[in-house]
Design an enzyme around this catalytic site. Structure first.
Site, PDB file in Angstrom:
ATOM      1  N   CYS A   3       0.833  -1.207   0.000  1.00 35.26           N
ATOM      2  CA  CYS A   3       0.000   0.000   0.000  1.00 35.26           C
ATOM      3  C   CYS A   3       0.865   1.253   0.000  1.00 35.26           C
ATOM      4  CB  CYS A   3      -0.934  -0.006   1.215  1.00 35.26           C
ATOM      5  SG  CYS A   3      -1.960   1.472   1.315  1.00 35.26           S
ATOM      6  N   CYS A  61      -0.381   4.114   2.164  1.00 31.95           N
ATOM      7  CA  CYS A  61      -0.124   3.940   3.605  1.00 31.95           C
ATOM      8  C   CYS A  61       1.343   4.199   3.944  1.00 31.95           C
ATOM      9  CB  CYS A  61      -0.456   2.513   4.050  1.00 31.95           C
ATOM     10  SG  CYS A  61      -1.977   1.849   3.398  1.00 31.95           S
ATOM     11  N   ASP A  62       2.233   3.688   3.122  1.00 35.78           N
ATOM     12  CA  ASP A  62       3.642   3.628   3.530  1.00 35.78           C
ATOM     13  C   ASP A  62       4.590   4.485   2.694  1.00 35.78           C
ATOM     14  OD1 ASP A  62       2.934   1.796   5.507  1.00 35.78           O
ATOM     15  OD2 ASP A  62       3.042   0.125   4.094  1.00 35.78           O
TER      16      ASP A  62
END
Ligand code: NDP
Length: 324
Positions: A142, A145-146
């Site tokens: 992701c 997300c990261d």
């Protein structure tokens, strides 16, 4: 001895969507039961720092965040059952007593007047041992997300579909260099995305390359590169990278629901365009099981809230919000 549980609202799945549905349902006095499934906490339990879930000024750990959601759901009155739904009789509607019937792996039967399916989706992985070992050390599925953690760094994205190209483009906002690694010589992604990809100077595409291994170093071990094999010539090579984003698709966890409510050809549950109602009245779907685009904890929580509110209206005999 198998038990029979009765509830106004059964939540299936213990990710952000499921817990949020349960919190709202409990606060509406629906005495929800939440069946957790095999991986309570869902995909956030395999991430580390979460910086994009509102309400926390500093990063929180994914497993901690899910533990808080579980505690909150229980605190407001949700009954948690650690079981896996293996059978669901939904498509013919509730029985004459007004209850849908679902069965757990334990043999327990769940009789529910409404059901919220929040079983999520799973990222597909390459299946390498090193990929699994480094999931807390720089391997992610992701970018939203990261990606933030790779400011000024070099990353690799694996895949050739829309997700891979979108993730690659997104990562250029953070990383200095993005290597897109694809096993064939043409992309599956939409033409417009391909044009954006090819015109981005930070992105280099590596054609006909299969990832043989993700390389790690240090203690704790973090990603330092990828070992590649040319799918045409068999030639081996190595790229130095700080992070690897696997973007080869997702699989919705439709399980026993696949043939009980309308799904698309990949198994994502179809819901009303602006709500969470499925093709079966009284059955709602929330989170990644019905969302192949956004797939964020906060959007999953949002649809979990919507599902509980819609279930409450359904139980009160009020028309669905999407229909008024
Ligand atoms: P796709 O199935 O479209 O693409 C997966 C990619 O990963 C393919 O290029 C495939 O290669 C590659 N791949 C699969 N398995 C492996 C493997 N074991 N090793 C290496 N590479 C592998 O998945 P997406 O997640 O990209 O998209 C899923 C669906 O969601 C699509 O319908 C897409 O259009 C949609 N979507 C739409 C978006 C939007 O509208 N903005 C955003 C994201 C997704 P190969 O090409 O060789 O098969």
């Amino acid at each position: 001895m198998p038990e029979i549980h009765h509830t106004d609202l059964l939540v299936v799945g213990a990710g952000p969507a499921g817990y949020t549905a349960a919190i709202y349902a409990a606060r509406a006095s629906l005495k929800p039961i939440l069946v957790t499934g095999m991986q309570p906490g869902g995909q956030l339990t395999i991430t580390t720092d979460v910086e994009n879930y509102p309400g926390f000024a500093t990063p929180v750990q994914g497993p901690w965040l899910m533990e808080q959601m579980r505690a909150q759901a229980e605190h407001v009155g949700t009954q948690l059952v650690y079981d896996l739904i293996v059978r669901a009789d939904l498509k013919n509607g509730p029985g004459p007593d007004g209850y849908f019937r679902l069965v757990g792996d334990s043999g327990d039967e769940f009789r529910a007047r409404t059901v919220v399916i929040a079983t999520g989706a799973q990222a597909k992985w390459l299946g390498l041992e090193s990929e699994k070992r480094l999931q807390r050390g720089g391997v992610s599925a992701c970018a939203t997300c990261d990606g933030f953690f790779y400011r000024g760094k070099t990353v690799a994205v694996i895949g050739g579909g829309n997700t891979a190209v979108e993730e690659g483009l997104y990562l250029t906002h953070h990383a200095d260099k993005v290597h897109l690694i694809h096993r064939r010589d043409s992309l599956r992604a939409e033409r417009i995305l391909q044009e954006r990809l090819f015109s981005n100077p930070k992105i280099e595409v590596h054609w006909n390359q299969a990832v043989e291994e993700i390389l790690g170093s240090g203690e704790p071990e973090v990603v330092c590169g990828v070992a590649l094999k040319d799918t045409q010539t068999g030639a081996l090579s190595k790229l130095d990278v700080d992070g690897v984003f696997v973007a080869i698709g997702h699989t919705p966890n439709a399980g026993p629901f696949r043939h009980e409510v309308a799904c698309d050809s990949d198994g994502y549950i179809l819901t009303e365009s602006s709500g969470t109602e499925t093709s079966v009245k009284g059955v709602f779907a929330a989170g990644d099981i019905q969302d192949r685009i956004f797939r964020q904890a906060v959007t999953a929580a949002g649809t979990g809230c919507m599902a509980a509110l819609e279930a409450e209206r359904y139980l009160s005999g009020i028309p669905a919000m999407t229909k008024t």
